[in-house]
Design an enzyme around this catalytic site. Structure first.
Site, PDB file in Angstrom:
ATOM      1  CG  HIS A 238      -0.204  -0.182   2.507  1.00  0.00           C
ATOM      2  ND1 HIS A 238       0.711   0.589   2.900  1.00  0.00           N
ATOM      3  CD2 HIS A 238      -0.434  -1.288   3.371  1.00  0.00           C
ATOM      4  CE1 HIS A 238       1.166   0.001   4.257  1.00  0.00           C
ATOM      5  NE2 HIS A 238       0.535  -1.113   4.348  1.00  0.00           N
TER       6      HIS A 238
ATOM      7  CG  HIS B 278       4.137  -1.617   2.136  1.00  0.00           C
ATOM      8  ND1 HIS B 278       3.256  -2.067   2.019  1.00  0.00           N
ATOM      9  CD2 HIS B 278       4.857  -2.352   3.018  1.00  0.00           C
ATOM     10  CE1 HIS B 278       2.998  -2.986   3.184  1.00  0.00           C
ATOM     11  NE2 HIS B 278       3.652  -3.032   3.731  1.00  0.00           N
TER      12      HIS B 278
ATOM     13  CB  SER C 152      -0.895  -5.607   4.494  1.00  0.00           C
ATOM     14  OG  SER C 152       0.373  -5.087   4.034  1.00  0.00           O
TER      15      SER C 152
HETATM   16  P1  AMP Z   1       4.977  -4.750   6.616  1.00  0.00           P
HETATM   17  O1  AMP Z   1       4.873  -5.277   5.333  1.00  0.00           O
HETATM   18  O2  AMP Z   1       3.756  -4.688   7.448  1.00  0.00           O
HETATM   19  O3  AMP Z   1       5.925  -5.835   7.368  1.00  0.00           O
HETATM   20  O4  AMP Z   1       5.682  -3.504   6.409  1.00  0.00           O
HETATM   21  C1  AMP Z   1       6.954  -3.314   5.948  1.00  0.00           C
HETATM   22  C2  AMP Z   1       7.536  -1.935   6.142  1.00  0.00           C
HETATM   23  O5  AMP Z   1       6.417  -0.835   5.917  1.00  0.00           O
HETATM   24  C3  AMP Z   1       7.624  -1.706   7.960  1.00  0.00           C
HETATM   25  O6  AMP Z   1       8.941  -0.868   7.935  1.00  0.00           O
HETATM   26  C4  AMP Z   1       6.500  -0.983   8.056  1.00  0.00           C
HETATM   27  O7  AMP Z   1       6.631  -0.197   9.222  1.00  0.00           O
HETATM   28  C5  AMP Z   1       6.335  -0.182   6.952  1.00  0.00           C
HETATM   29  N1  AMP Z   1       4.906   0.224   7.072  1.00  0.00           N
HETATM   30  C6  AMP Z   1       3.345  -0.496   7.111  1.00  0.00           C
HETATM   31  N2  AMP Z   1       2.459   0.423   7.170  1.00  0.00           N
HETATM   32  C7  AMP Z   1       3.030   1.821   6.957  1.00  0.00           C
HETATM   33  C8  AMP Z   1       2.508   2.882   6.882  1.00  0.00           C
HETATM   34  N3  AMP Z   1       1.010   3.201   7.056  1.00  0.00           N
HETATM   35  N4  AMP Z   1       3.049   3.985   6.763  1.00  0.00           N
HETATM   36  C9  AMP Z   1       4.416   3.991   6.717  1.00  0.00           C
HETATM   37  N5  AMP Z   1       5.224   2.621   6.699  1.00  0.00           N
HETATM   38  C10 AMP Z   1       4.427   1.682   6.883  1.00  0.00           C
END
Ligand code: AMP
Length: 282
Positions: A34, A37, A186
């Protein structure tokens, strides 16, 4: 844009970039991408000459199998979005590549992992720290980008990098939100329409905390009670924690001071969401 699945392929593709003195940026994700990311990818593109994104749903950081199974996956759309942003390489390993047969070595996460998420999700940060360290080795980079949305996770990674003298810089990027305030995640994809409406109350409760602080309230208990009231009025009763803490140590505080953060973990139906906001005194 190459999409590779083996560590050896990543290393061979990164070697010439490294030899040419390029600055390599790394964005680790679990896919189902999204704008949150993508904001990390944009930050990496701005600062680095070569950007690697990874997609791997890490089984060792999930508490229950059903949560892992329910986690959204959409690798084809993810790769298309990353390509559009000009990512140079995608690394999407299979579980077997990351956790080979006989795998038993794990990272004992730093002390900051023991609180909040660590308390409610035993083993979660052991899984996170282990997989992050693995990826830092599998796809060696100069700068890795993490989101403040997962505030405690970013702290855990920063402390691990410091404690283990890892040769990488960590950048913390701001949380990206929907216009109604809901932090992008996600997991939002698996909310029903009514749950999606309910979920925005989480960020409203954080904003309310800031409003109280702006109007002079400093008592953490009073602020947490007010937040809880807002959540319960909107039917959110399964709350793992509302914490007002020192933003460096995540130790809970009785009074809001400089560098205080409010963090929350709550369930919307079966879906556990987290969010946080730094509190400013003026
Ligand atoms: P994930 O796929 O949930 O493991 O997230 C991967 C990276 O994206 C991690 O460093 C999260 O902190 C970052 N991330 C997830 N959601 C957001 C958001 N809404 N805003 C900024 N970074 C995000």
């Amino acid at each position: 844009m190459p999409v590779v699945h083996q560590t050896q392929e990543v290393r061979s593709l990164l070697a010439p970039a490294r030899a040419a003195g390029k600055q390599i940026g790394l964005v680790l994700t679990m896919g189902a991408l999204h704008e949150g990311h993508l904001s990390l990818v944009r930050a990496a593109k701005l600062e680095c000459d070569y950007v690697v994104a990874t997609i791997f749903v890490n089984p060792t950081q999930f508490d229950a199998d059903d949560d892992l199974e329910r986690y959204p996956r959409n690798t084809t759309a993810d790769c298309a979005q990353l390509e559009q942003l000009g990512v140079d390489l995608i690394f999407a390993p299979a579980t077997q590549e990351v956790y080979p047969d006989g795998f038993t070595t794990t990272i004992d996460p730093p002390a900051v992992a023991a609180r909040l998420e660590g308390k409610h999700r035993p083993g979660h940060f052991r899984g996170v720290a282990t997989v992050v360290l693995k990826f830092l080795h599998m796809a060696p980079a100069d700068i890795a980008y993490f989101g403040n949305k997962d505030y405690q996770q970013t702290l855990v990674v920063q402390h691990m990098v410091r404690d283990l003298n890892l040769p990488i810089q960590i950048r913390c990027c701001p949380t990206v939100r929907d216009p109604d305030g809901l932090a992008l995640s996600s997991r939002n994809q698996i909310l029903s329409t009514s749950q999606r409406t309910q979920a925005q109350v989480i960020s409203h409760s954080l904003n309310h905390a800031q409003q109280l602080v702006s109007s002079g309230e400093r008592d953490a208990k009073a602020i947490k009670n007010a937040m809880q009231k807002i959540l319960s009025t909107h039917g959110i009763s399964r709350i793992d924690y509302i914490a007002i803490a020192d933003s460096k140590t995540l130790e809970e505080v009785a009074q809001v001071e400089d560098a205080t953060i409010v963090l929350i973990a709550a369930y919307i139906g079966q879906t556990r969401l987290i969010d946080n906001q730094l509190l400013t005194l003026c």
